[in-house]
Design an enzyme around this catalytic site. Structure first.
Site, PDB file in Angstrom:
ATOM      1  N   ASP A   1     -13.096   0.987   0.953  1.00 11.37           N
ATOM      2  CA  ASP A   1     -11.863   1.008   1.453  1.00 11.37           C
ATOM      3  C   ASP A   1     -11.276   2.265   1.958  1.00 11.37           C
ATOM      4  OD1 ASP A   1      -9.061   0.261   1.894  1.00 11.37           O
ATOM      5  OD2 ASP A   1      -8.926  -0.880  -0.047  1.00 11.37           O
TER       6      ASP A   1
ATOM      7  N   GLY B   1       0.756  -1.279   0.104  1.00 12.18           N
ATOM      8  CA  GLY B   1      -0.083  -0.029  -0.012  1.00 12.18           C
ATOM      9  C   GLY B   1       0.986   1.386  -0.050  1.00 12.18           C
ATOM     10  N   ASN B   2       0.120   2.449   0.240  1.00 16.36           N
ATOM     11  CA  ASN B   2       1.064   3.530   0.166  1.00 16.36           C
ATOM     12  C   ASN B   2       1.878   3.868   1.317  1.00 16.36           C
ATOM     13  OD1 ASN B   2       0.088   5.126  -2.279  1.00 16.36           O
ATOM     14  ND2 ASN B   2      -1.953   4.968  -1.364  1.00 16.36           N
TER      15      ASN B   2
ATOM     16  N   GLY C   1      -6.135   0.585  -9.841  1.00 16.19           N
ATOM     17  CA  GLY C   1      -5.399  -0.082  -8.890  1.00 16.19           C
ATOM     18  C   GLY C   1      -5.496  -1.350  -8.582  1.00 16.19           C
TER      19      GLY C   1
ATOM     20  N   LYS D   1       1.895  -5.616   3.613  1.00 17.03           N
ATOM     21  CA  LYS D   1       1.380  -6.560   4.506  1.00 17.03           C
ATOM     22  C   LYS D   1       1.445  -7.931   3.552  1.00 17.03           C
ATOM     23  CE  LYS D   1      -2.129  -3.340   5.951  1.00 17.03           C
ATOM     24  NZ  LYS D   1      -3.448  -2.725   6.219  1.00 17.03           N
TER      25      LYS D   1
ATOM     26  N   THR E   1      -5.237   5.775   2.774  1.00 19.48           N
ATOM     27  CA  THR E   1      -4.687   7.092   2.323  1.00 19.48           C
ATOM     28  C   THR E   1      -5.763   7.915   1.622  1.00 19.48           C
ATOM     29  OG1 THR E   1      -2.408   6.195   2.336  1.00 19.48           O
ATOM     30  CG2 THR E   1      -2.907   8.298   1.248  1.00 19.48           C
TER      31      THR E   1
ATOM     32  N   ASP F   1      -5.009  -3.139  -5.981  1.00 19.54           N
ATOM     33  CA  ASP F   1      -5.616  -3.150  -4.509  1.00 19.54           C
ATOM     34  C   ASP F   1      -7.270  -3.352  -4.969  1.00 19.54           C
ATOM     35  OD1 ASP F   1      -5.437  -0.670  -5.263  1.00 19.54           O
ATOM     36  OD2 ASP F   1      -5.634  -0.051  -3.065  1.00 19.54           O
ATOM     37  N   ARG F   2      -7.826  -2.471  -5.737  1.00 15.64           N
ATOM     38  CA  ARG F   2      -9.276  -2.357  -5.915  1.00 15.64           C
ATOM     39  C   ARG F   2      -9.655  -3.502  -6.798  1.00 15.64           C
ATOM     40  NH1 ARG F   2     -10.110   3.261  -8.810  1.00 15.64           N
ATOM     41  NH2 ARG F   2     -12.013   2.741  -8.705  1.00 15.64           N
TER      42      ARG F   2
END
Length: 237
Positions: free
Chosen positions: A111, A13-14, A88, A18, A114, A90-91
């Site tokens: 979500d 992530g930003n 993204g 993880k 940031t 993550d999306r």
């Protein structure tokens, strides 16, 4: 590591990295790292499935058995998105995870990191699009950054009285940031439920627990939704 690891799921992530170890389909405890280099040093040749919102130097992957999720990756969901190359990872992973966890519902994924993203994947497994807006601390910092006299409350907001109508400038800044996000989310949920009657709302991300009790009907998924999506996509290859 006495048990053979099947894959390491990596969510970059930003603000953090993880990982979750997976053995025979069983997810182990999530770990947080300072950098991807630490992860690479720890796991070496163990297969990895990576979601990253940052650019990854190809040299970091040279000696690894790693797959990086992009819009071109073979996946079990469909992307109905005009610029998929900008979507993204993550999306994408969260959408795949939501669709697996709740396969017969239209899923709205909130979500809170940031930035805050709100995405919809319908019951057919089609990613329909979403919303990107500033996250909690970004809202607080930006009001101070773009004005001369408003203070930055991003490091002290938990100590400020949280009310919808502030009686001090700091309370007003908190109300605009915190309660503004709550009303934004509830408003999107209400608007989407008019077209998607089986709408299921899932909240995730680092700041989600601050909002859990203030939102309308929802499911709190923690960070496992991205990891579940990553694992599902990895198995689909």
């Amino acid at each position: 590591m006495s048990e053979k690891l099947e894959v390491i799921l990596v969510d970059i992530g930003n603000s953090s990295v993880k990982t979750t170890e997976v053995s025979q389909g069983i997810f182990r405890e999530e770990m947080v790292w300072g950098s991807f280099q630490e992860v690479a040093k720890k796991y070496g040749k163990v297969p990895m499935m990576i979601s990253s919102v940052r650019k990854i130097d190809a040299n970091q992957l040279r000696d690894l058995d790693a797959k990086v999720l992009t819009y071109q990756t073979l996946m079990p969901i469909t992307l109905d998105y005009e610029t998929p190359e900008t979507l993204g990872a993550d999306r994408i992973a969260a959408a795949a995870g939501a669709n697996e966890m709740f396969p017969d519902q239209d899923n709205l994924i909130v979500d809170m990191g940031t930035c805050m993203t709100i995405d919809l994947i319908d019951r057919s497994g089609t990613f329909r699009g979403g919303i990107i807006s500033p996250g909690l601390k970004m809202r607080m910092k930006s009001m101070s950054h773009f004005t001369d006299q408003l203070p930055d409350i991003s490091n002290e907001w938990k100590k400020i009285n949280s009310v919808e109508l502030g009686k001090s400038t700091k309370e007003c800044l908190l109300s605009g940031s915190y309660w503004g996000m709550i009303h934004e989310i509830n408003g999107v949920m209400s608007a989407m439920s008019r077209n998607f009657t089986s709408l299921n709302t899932i909240i995730t991300g680092g700041d989600a627990h601050f909002f859990e009790s203030k939102l309308k009907a929802h499911i709190f998924a923690g960070s496992k939704i991205v990891q579940k999506g990553l694992y599902r996509i990895w198995k689909y290859q």
